[in-house]
Design an enzyme around this catalytic site. Structure first.
Site, PDB file in Angstrom:
ATOM      1  N   HIS A 138      27.248 135.086  82.822  1.00  0.00           N
ATOM      2  CA  HIS A 138      26.480 134.228  81.710  1.00  0.00           C
ATOM      3  C   HIS A 138      25.036 134.919  81.662  1.00  0.00           C
ATOM      4  O   HIS A 138      24.471 134.927  82.632  1.00  0.00           O
ATOM      5  CB  HIS A 138      26.557 132.687  81.834  1.00  0.00           C
ATOM      6  CG  HIS A 138      25.853 132.205  80.587  1.00  0.00           C
ATOM      7  ND1 HIS A 138      25.986 132.407  79.339  1.00  0.00           N
ATOM      8  CD2 HIS A 138      24.521 131.211  80.965  1.00  0.00           C
ATOM      9  CE1 HIS A 138      25.142 131.636  78.422  1.00  0.00           C
ATOM     10  NE2 HIS A 138      24.239 131.021  79.428  1.00  0.00           N
ATOM     11  N   LYS A 159      16.910 132.675  77.106  1.00  0.00           N
ATOM     12  CA  LYS A 159      17.602 133.934  77.074  1.00  0.00           C
ATOM     13  C   LYS A 159      17.620 134.844  75.885  1.00  0.00           C
ATOM     14  O   LYS A 159      17.042 135.753  75.665  1.00  0.00           O
ATOM     15  CB  LYS A 159      18.785 134.124  77.870  1.00  0.00           C
ATOM     16  CG  LYS A 159      18.582 133.493  79.422  1.00  0.00           C
ATOM     17  CD  LYS A 159      19.989 133.510  80.155  1.00  0.00           C
ATOM     18  CE  LYS A 159      21.087 132.754  79.660  1.00  0.00           C
ATOM     19  NZ  LYS A 159      20.663 131.331  79.527  1.00  0.00           N
ATOM     20  N   ASP A 177      24.890 136.185  75.528  1.00  0.00           N
ATOM     21  CA  ASP A 177      25.754 135.374  75.837  1.00  0.00           C
ATOM     22  C   ASP A 177      26.619 135.704  77.257  1.00  0.00           C
ATOM     23  O   ASP A 177      26.619 134.908  78.285  1.00  0.00           O
ATOM     24  CB  ASP A 177      26.546 134.579  74.824  1.00  0.00           C
ATOM     25  CG  ASP A 177      27.177 133.192  75.280  1.00  0.00           C
ATOM     26  OD1 ASP A 177      26.417 132.408  76.093  1.00  0.00           O
ATOM     27  OD2 ASP A 177      28.367 133.078  74.962  1.00  0.00           O
ATOM     28  N   ARG A 243       3.588 135.825  94.302  1.00  0.00           N
ATOM     29  CA  ARG A 243       2.405 136.077  93.138  1.00  0.00           C
ATOM     30  C   ARG A 243       2.095 137.650  93.352  1.00  0.00           C
ATOM     31  O   ARG A 243       1.248 138.286  92.637  1.00  0.00           O
ATOM     32  CB  ARG A 243       1.124 135.401  93.343  1.00  0.00           C
ATOM     33  CG  ARG A 243       1.688 133.764  93.085  1.00  0.00           C
ATOM     34  CD  ARG A 243       0.297 132.895  93.248  1.00  0.00           C
ATOM     35  NE  ARG A 243      -0.637 133.010  92.259  1.00  0.00           N
ATOM     36  CZ  ARG A 243      -1.657 132.596  92.373  1.00  0.00           C
ATOM     37  NH1 ARG A 243      -1.836 131.552  93.269  1.00  0.00           N
ATOM     38  NH2 ARG A 243      -2.816 132.974  91.397  1.00  0.00           N
TER      39      ARG A 243
END
Length: 309
Positions: A138, A159, A177, A243
């Site tokens: 997916h 997405k 998808d 980070r």
């Protein structure tokens, strides 16, 4: 067992059926190809009859030198029920005994213009892609700055919307998808769209969008190597995120290790720009430039200078 018909092979590879056109629906079940050298000499103990049989200049010359009395017998022994087809390279004419034996066994004979090694490579590459084990995930797959970007994440995280924005910026969509993956080799993973979802994106509130119709043929791609996985997840204040970019995890897909990064999503973040920068930064690292390493070196140098003072 997966299979490809001889007709499909002809359609995708530059081959010409010269005999047995009515038998082109015979199945091909393996990507391995056989060049029957020992078999022509009479050793058939381990003859891989289920493979495509490829004959080049060497094989046809050897057949021509054989005694005429045993030539047909040898050709008949090569024509097994499971043999999908024969391919003759370099525009060579097949031996007449092979034509006769193949006609009896209802096996087509194809002709190629390229050298034997080139034919073998082209046919093998095509069959490996079609017959390889597939896994469906997916997500969304795009080509962003030449990087195969697989976007994953929970349903509703954004997405498809992000993919649509990337397409609008000039990047290319491969699949939305559902992404079908297969292993091309031990280091390469290829992704493509299921046939029913080709060129389509689903946007909640809008519906199905045909990318090729709206943005043109340049906005889509049939398949792409998966170079980077980006997992989108809803931002939570109690979770710590990388980070500095000094750590990158890997995810294993069909036995292939693919780099993966996690990006938090929240209101105000332009995810499409972040993904573009992630792809450019990933490409820079592959070319030998690591911004994190450069920053660390500068910081180390600064600390050393301060200690001296």
């Amino acid at each position: 067992m997966k299979s490809v018909t001889v007709r499909e092979l002809i359609k995708n590879i530059h081959l010409k059926p010269i005999y047995g056109e009515e038998y082109l629906d015979r199945p091909i079940v393996t990507s391995e190809i056989s060049r029957p050298g020992l078999e022509l000499a009479g050793f058939l103990n381990f003859y891989p009859a289920e493979r495509i049989q490829l004959l080049g200049r060497t094989e046809t010359s050897f057949v021509a030198s054989m005694d005429e009395g045993i030539r047909l017998e040898v050709m008949e022994r090569l024509c097994k029920q499971e043999t999908p087809c024969f391919i003759i390279s370099r525009k060579l004419e097949p031996p007449k005994e092979l034509v006769e034996a193949a006609a009896k066994a209802q096996i087509p004979i194809l002709q190629a213009t390229s050298k034997t090694t080139q034919v073998s490579s082209s046919v093998t590459n095509f069959l490996e892609g079609r017959l390889a084990e597939r896994s469906s995930v997916h997500g969304v797959l795009l080509d962003v700055f030449g990087i195969g970007l697989l976007i994953t994440g929970e349903s509703g995280v954004g997405k498809s919307e992000t993919a649509l924005e990337l397409v609008q910026k000039g990047h290319r969509l491969v699949a939305d998808d559902r992404v079908e993956l297969y292993q091309y080799d031990e280091l390469t993973l290829i992704g493509e769209a299921p046939e029913i979802l080709n060129n389509l994106i689903e946007i909640r509130g809008v519906g199905i969008v045909d990318v090729m119709t709206l943005f043109g043929a340049g906005a889509i791609l049939d398949q792409k190597q998966v170079d980077l996985v980006v997992h989108l997840e809803n931002w939570t204040p109690d979770k710590r995120y990388d980070r500095l970019g000094g750590y990158m995890e890997n995810v294993e897909l069909l036995g292939v290790e693919v780099p993966k990064i996690r990006i938090p999503v929240k209101t105000g973040r332009n995810v499409s720009i972040i993904l573009e920068v992630a792809c450019m930064n990933f490409r820079a690292k592959k070319m030998g430039f690591d911004a994190t390493e450069s920053f660390t070196n500068r910081l180390t140098q600064l600390i050393a200078e301060n200690k001296e003072v």
